[in-house]
Structures are given as structure tokens and as C-alpha cells.
Design a protein around this motif. Structure first.
Motif, short mmCIF file in Angstrom:
data_model
loop_
_atom_site.label_atom_id
_atom_site.label_comp_id
_atom_site.label_asym_id
_atom_site.label_seq_id
_atom_site.Cartn_x
_atom_site.Cartn_y
_atom_site.Cartn_z
N CYS A 162 6.00 -1.93 29.69
CA CYS A 162 6.03 -1.40 31.06
C CYS A 162 5.97 -2.49 32.12
N HIS A 163 5.57 -3.71 31.74
CA HIS A 163 5.27 -4.71 32.77
C HIS A 163 6.02 -6.02 32.61
N SER A 164 7.03 -6.06 31.76
CA SER A 164 7.81 -7.31 31.64
C SER A 164 8.88 -7.35 32.73
N VAL A 165 9.91 -6.55 32.57
CA VAL A 165 10.98 -6.46 33.58
C VAL A 165 11.27 -4.98 33.82
N PRO A 166 11.76 -4.62 35.02
CA PRO A 166 12.02 -3.20 35.32
C PRO A 166 12.98 -2.53 34.34
N SER A 167 13.92 -3.29 33.80
CA SER A 167 14.92 -2.67 32.92
C SER A 167 14.30 -2.17 31.61
N ARG A 168 13.16 -2.73 31.22
CA ARG A 168 12.51 -2.30 29.97
C ARG A 168 11.47 -1.21 30.21
N ALA A 169 11.11 -0.99 31.45
CA ALA A 169 10.05 -0.02 31.76
C ALA A 169 10.58 1.40 31.62
N PRO A 170 9.71 2.34 31.30
CA PRO A 170 10.12 3.75 31.23
C PRO A 170 10.67 4.22 32.57
N LYS A 171 11.70 5.05 32.51
CA LYS A 171 12.32 5.54 33.73
C LYS A 171 11.32 6.34 34.57
N THR A 172 10.44 7.07 33.91
CA THR A 172 9.46 7.87 34.66
C THR A 172 8.51 6.98 35.46
N LEU A 173 8.21 5.79 34.93
CA LEU A 173 7.36 4.85 35.66
C LEU A 173 8.09 4.34 36.90
N ILE A 174 9.37 4.01 36.74
CA ILE A 174 10.16 3.54 37.88
C ILE A 174 10.28 4.63 38.94
N ASP A 175 10.48 5.86 38.48
CA ASP A 175 10.62 6.97 39.42
C ASP A 175 9.35 7.17 40.24
N LYS A 176 8.20 6.92 39.64
CA LYS A 176 6.93 7.18 40.35
C LYS A 176 6.52 6.01 41.24
N TYR A 177 6.68 4.77 40.75
CA TYR A 177 6.15 3.63 41.49
C TYR A 177 7.22 2.67 42.00
N GLY A 178 8.45 2.83 41.56
CA GLY A 178 9.52 1.94 42.02
C GLY A 178 9.62 0.69 41.16
N PRO A 179 10.70 -0.11 41.37
CA PRO A 179 10.96 -1.27 40.52
C PRO A 179 10.42 -2.59 41.07
N ASP A 180 9.64 -2.52 42.15
CA ASP A 180 9.26 -3.77 42.83
C ASP A 180 7.89 -4.32 42.43
N ASN A 181 7.03 -3.48 41.91
CA ASN A 181 5.65 -3.93 41.65
C ASN A 181 5.26 -3.70 40.20
N GLY A 182 4.38 -4.59 39.72
CA GLY A 182 3.82 -4.42 38.39
C GLY A 182 4.68 -4.98 37.27
N PHE A 183 5.55 -5.94 37.60
CA PHE A 183 6.42 -6.51 36.57
C PHE A 183 6.27 -8.03 36.51
N ASN A 184 6.96 -8.61 35.52
CA ASN A 184 6.94 -10.06 35.32
C ASN A 184 5.55 -10.57 34.93
N TRP A 185 4.78 -9.72 34.27
CA TRP A 185 3.50 -10.18 33.73
C TRP A 185 3.77 -11.01 32.48
N ALA A 186 2.82 -11.87 32.13
CA ALA A 186 2.98 -12.74 30.96
C ALA A 186 1.81 -12.52 30.00
N MET A 187 2.10 -12.59 28.73
CA MET A 187 1.06 -12.41 27.72
C MET A 187 -0.04 -13.47 27.89
N HIS A 188 -1.28 -13.01 27.73
CA HIS A 188 -2.48 -13.86 27.78
C HIS A 188 -2.71 -14.48 29.16
N ASP A 189 -2.02 -13.98 30.15
CA ASP A 189 -2.20 -14.50 31.50
C ASP A 189 -3.22 -13.62 32.24
N VAL A 190 -3.98 -14.22 33.14
CA VAL A 190 -4.91 -13.46 33.98
C VAL A 190 -4.11 -12.81 35.09
#
Length: 292
Positions: A162-190
């Protein structure tokens, strides 16, 4: 001004008590406040652990059951952080003054966006990954607040769906919150931090209440001790000394027959009375020799 022995004793005792009372008050105040703050921090850590337990339960027990539902509409309750916040909001009703927030620098849900001071703490945790917890104080318009912050790291690869890139996120998540926030997170990162805050007025009020009880008890003990010591001094010292003084006055006026130094006991006053009695006997014998 002539002061009696009892008055002098009371003045000395009062001076010693005032010094001790003030010193004990300051020492107890610091110790009680420190203990109250430690108790508050411990309560905050319990809340933090409860939040972690809620997140873990949601991630392992709830989210898997909602996978089918998530294909048709996004369910916020499937997000561990959301569940933790909702759970802790219930607990906060029973812990007045305590507040819990789970914030991210780049959150999916806008309500999880940190304030300026929270963002500073998150960046500090990001820059120092060895830190497991921060306990600090901050000034607010209503006074100082004590806070505990623990870093949020991405440790579960499932989160990246859900939080790598918008294209991999569930469509329902994009529909609710949009494609601009909550992405490009990295593993083991704070990516954020959990915060528990509580006004310093709460532990201070608790410690002050205990301090008032302690000081009132100390004052009560002092009053009882003062009364007991005054009674003891009167019975064992001043009353006996006054009796000796009256007898000595009679002897000095030549009324040797009326001068009674019959003090019993083995203490210093009894020894003094015995000395006066011997002196009286010597005077009587001397007068008899003169008259003869």
C-alpha cells in the motif's frame, strides 16, 4: 526581658522545627515530584504498549479477514495505526490528560500528519536510528507537557503493498485518500512515531497533594511532641526547680525550719536538692554553735 526556662526551651525547639520543616518540605517536594513524573512516564509506556498490542492484533488478526472487503471499499479499521488510535481514544477517557497520536511525515490519512514539534522529533529519531524512545518536556500555551515518543519503522513487507508506489496500492485506497500521500516509504526506515503526551500539571498536582498531607502530618507530630515535651519538662524539671528555689529563698531569709529540700530520686536535680539539704544541716549546726 526575662524568659523562663520553658520559654527558652520552646523557642529553641521551635527554631529547630522550622529549619527541619522547611528542609523536609523542599526535599519531600523534589522526591515526590520525581516519583510522580516517573509514575506518569510508566503509565505513558503502558499506553504505548497497549497501542503496540492493538496494532499487532490488527495486522495479524483483523486485516487478513478484510482482504475481500478491501477489494470493494477501503476499510480504515484494517490499518494497524488507525486501530491503535481508536483503541487508545477509548482508554484516554479513563486516563484524564493523557493523549496518544500515531503520526507519519508522509501519512496516508491526513489526520496522522504531525505537528511541527512532532515532525522535529520524528526527524531526530530518523537521524538516530539507535534511539528506541525519547522522553522529553515541551512548553505549550497551557503549561509544560511531558511526552514519550517511539519510532515507527516499516518491518513488514506487506505494508509496502500500500505504501511503495501508487500503482501498486489498492484502488480503493487511492479512491479514498488519493495518490499523493502515504507512498515511497522504505523498508526499515523511520517513517513516523507514536506519541503519548500528558500535561505536567497532572503529576505536579498529585505530588503536591501528597506533600500537603505529609507536611500536615509532620506538623501534627510536632504539636504532639511539643505538648509532650512541655509536660515532661514541667513535671521533671521546672516544677522541681521552683520547689528548690522556694526552699532556698526560705533558707536565705533564716527560715531554716520551713526550708524543705526533700527531693527524691537519683537524677541531677535530686543530687542538687541533697546538696542543699546538707548545706541546710550545716547552717543549722553553725547557728547552734553560735548561740551556744
Amino acid at each position: 526581658m526575662r524568659l523562663s526556662l520553658a520559654v527558652k526551651f520552646n523557642l529553641v525547639f521551635l527554631a529547630v522545627f522550622v529549619v527541619g520543616f522547611v528542609s523536609a518540605g523542599f526535599a519531600a517536594r523534589e522526591l515526590l515530584r520525581r516519583a510522580a513524573i516517573e509514575e506518569t512516564v510508566q503509565n505513558a509506556r503502558v499506553l504505548m504498549e497497549a497501542a503496540g498490542a492493538a496494532q499487532n492484533y490488527t495486522a495479524t488478526q483483523v486485516t487478513p479477514l478484510l482482504q475481500t472487503q478491501l477489494k470493494y471499499s477501503f476499510v480504515p479499521q484494517s490499518v494497524p495505526a488507525f486501530s491503535a488510535v481508536e483503541t487508545l481514544m477509548t482508554l484516554e477517557k479513563h486516563l484524564a490528560g493523557y493523549s496518544y497520536r500515531s503520526t507519519m511525515l508522509n501519512p496516508t490519512n491526513p489526520r496522522d500528519r504531525p505537528s511541527d514539534w512532532e515532525a522535529d522529533v520524528i526527524r531526530h529519531l530518523h537521524d538516530k536510528p539507535e534511539l528506541k524512545e525519547i522522553v522529553g518536556l515541551r512548553d505549550t500555551p497551557t503549561g509544560q507537557n511531558l511526552y514519550i515518543a517511539r519510532p515507527n519503522r516499516i518491518t513488514d513487507a506487506a505494508c509496502m503493498e500500500c505504501h511503495s508506489v501508487p500503482s501498486r496500492a489498492p484502488k480503493t485506497l487511492i479512491d479514498k485518500y488519493g495518490p499523493d500521500n502515504g507512498f515511497n516509504w522504505a523498508m526499515h526506515d523511520v517513517i513516523g512515531a507514536d506519541f503519548v503526551s500528558v500535561p505536567m500539571a497532572l503529576p505536579v498536582a498529585r505530588s503536591d497533594a501528597v506533600l500537603r498531607t505529609f507536611l500536615a502530618s509532620l506538623l501534627g507530630v510536632f504539636v504532639l511532641l511539643l505538648v509532650a515535651l512541655n509536660v515532661m519538662v514541667h513535671l521533671l524539671v521546672t516544677r522541681r526547680i521552683r520547689a528548690l528555689s522556694r526552699a532556698a529563698d526560705q533558707a536565705s531569709l533564716g527560715q531554716l525550719d520551713g526550708a524543705d529540700f526533700g527531693e527524691r530520686g537519683r537524677d541531677e536535680i535530686a543530687s542538687l536538692a541533697a546538696s542543699f539539704a546538707r548545706m541546710k544541716t550545716s547552717l543549722v549546726e553553725a547557728f547552734k554553735m553560735i548561740e551556744a
